[in-house]
Design an enzyme around this catalytic site. Structure first.
Site, mmCIF file in Angstrom:
data_model
loop_
_atom_site.group_PDB
_atom_site.id
_atom_site.type_symbol
_atom_site.label_atom_id
_atom_site.label_comp_id
_atom_site.label_asym_id
_atom_site.label_seq_id
_atom_site.Cartn_x
_atom_site.Cartn_y
_atom_site.Cartn_z
ATOM 1 N N TYR A 56 10.708 13.869 10.541
ATOM 2 C CA TYR A 56 10.356 14.106 9.141
ATOM 3 C C TYR A 56 8.890 14.534 9.006
ATOM 4 C CZ TYR A 56 14.766 11.669 8.335
ATOM 5 O OH TYR A 56 16.076 11.280 8.359
ATOM 6 N N HIS A 122 18.959 10.332 16.493
ATOM 7 C CA HIS A 122 18.928 11.188 15.302
ATOM 8 C C HIS A 122 19.840 12.406 15.473
ATOM 9 C CE1 HIS A 122 16.063 12.715 11.898
ATOM 10 N NE2 HIS A 122 17.336 12.824 11.577
#
Ligand code: NAD
Length: 311
Positions: A56, A122
């Site tokens: 992110y 992820h």
């Protein structure tokens, strides 16, 4: 704030939890102090689970979150972050055991903590699933034994991959996104399987990453045009009733009793306060029925990402 048990972890998580991707300026440019204030607001309102990833904002979200958490006692929150994905394409991913170990050390440093509560791989659709089963998840289990994380899990978009992995290797949690919201309830079909395997489910993106919003989707949003148009029509139907679609969307996602927690992303303290207030208010069932009817033509229509063989 209500709390529900997260699978077999023993964690009692807030039904609304905080997705920190916004701190990495993925939706708009977010000043650091605003991001920090949003984290503190979330904790003050009883949110106790925070989710992040090195991906992110290319580590920015973890760095800002670390600054916010510096002044907060470690027992006030459950902290989740991820490993394996570091950019937008499969070429930016590395699910090897060696990279996972290094990644976790880097995340702990940025976050300013000694251990994580949840460490998840992820977006497993970007990986060779054999590697996830035989190398990545076992590396996470080793980190769990070493005390670097209390629980381990996997995240991703295609729901069928969760079944495939969980049938072959143990995980404590899964994070699914964009599959339990007004226009897509695909996650519901997976819940009995997850319960049977003792896996705690984290639902993410109740606003469909901006699909279910008055503002509309950001340019990068991967949903097909038909889904975007139907969601925009649904937003207009809500606006005609003086109801922001965000309210209905957050209420809907958090109301499912078998979904322990839903991660919402925002770097705006006022939005966060609204979200927490909304889930305490009764849902407008008539408007909900009208909006879901509007969305029937695109119900469970999703998109693909990652390796072709994983979709
Ligand atoms: P989301 O559906 O939570 O939507 C976020 C957007 O909604 C932002 O633009 C935000 O400004 C806006 N918003 C939030 N509350 C609002 C309000 N009250 N009024 C108006 N707008 C509002 O999508 P998301 O942020 O992508 O998902 C939430 C979190 O879930 C992420 O931060 C991340 O932690 C997690 N997540 C994980 C994965 C994964 O692991 N693969 C994927 C998606 C999301």
């Amino acid at each position: 704030m209500k709390y529900r048990p997260l699978g077999q972890t023993g964690l009692e998580v807030s039904v609304l939890s905080f997705g920190a991707s916004s701190l990495g300026s993925v939706f708009r440019d977010v000043p650091e102090d605003e991001g920090v204030r949003t984290v503190h607001t979330a904790l003050d309102l009883g949110v106790n689970l925070i989710d992040c990833s090195p991906y992110y904002g290319l580590t920015r979200a973890e760095t800002v979150l670390g600054k916010a958490l510096r002044s907060v006692p470690r027992d006030r929150y459950y902290l989740a972050t991820k490993c394996g994905r570091y950019g937008a394409t499969p070429a930016d991913c590395d699910y090897s055991a060696a990279r996972v170990v290094q990644s976790v050390e880097e995340s702990l440093h940025r976050l300013g903590v000694e251990h994580l509560d949840i460490l998840q791989v992820h977006d497993i659709e970007f990986a060779d699933i054999g590697q996830i089963i035989n190398e990545t998840v076992p590396a996470l289990h080793k980190l769990k034994q070493q005390g670097k994380t209390r629980f381990v899990g996997i995240t991703g978009l295609p729901l069928r991959l969760f079944r495939q992995v969980i049938q072959q290797v143990e995980v404590d949690t899964v994070l699914s996104y964009c599959h339990y919201q007004l226009n897509d309830t695909g996650l519901e079909d997976l819940l009995p399987f997850l319960r049977e395997h003792g896996v705690g489910v984290i639902n993410a993106s109740p606003l469909g990453m901006g699909l279910l919003s008055t503002r509309g989707t950001p340019d990068w949003h991967p949903a097909p045009a038909a889904v975007k148009h139907a969601c925009a029509r649904a937003a207009m139907a809500c606006a005609a009733c003086n109801m922001p679609i965000e309210k209905l969307a957050v209420q809907f996602a958090c109301a499912h009793p078998q979904i322990p927690t839903t991660l919402v992303g925002t770097a705006n303290p006022d939005n966060l306060r609204r979200n927490v207030r909304w889930i305490e208010e009764p849902i407008d069932l008539n408007l909900l029925a009208e909006v879901r009817q509007e969305l029937v033509p695109v119900h469970n229509v999703t998109w693909t990402q990652g390796r072709p063989e994983n979709n």
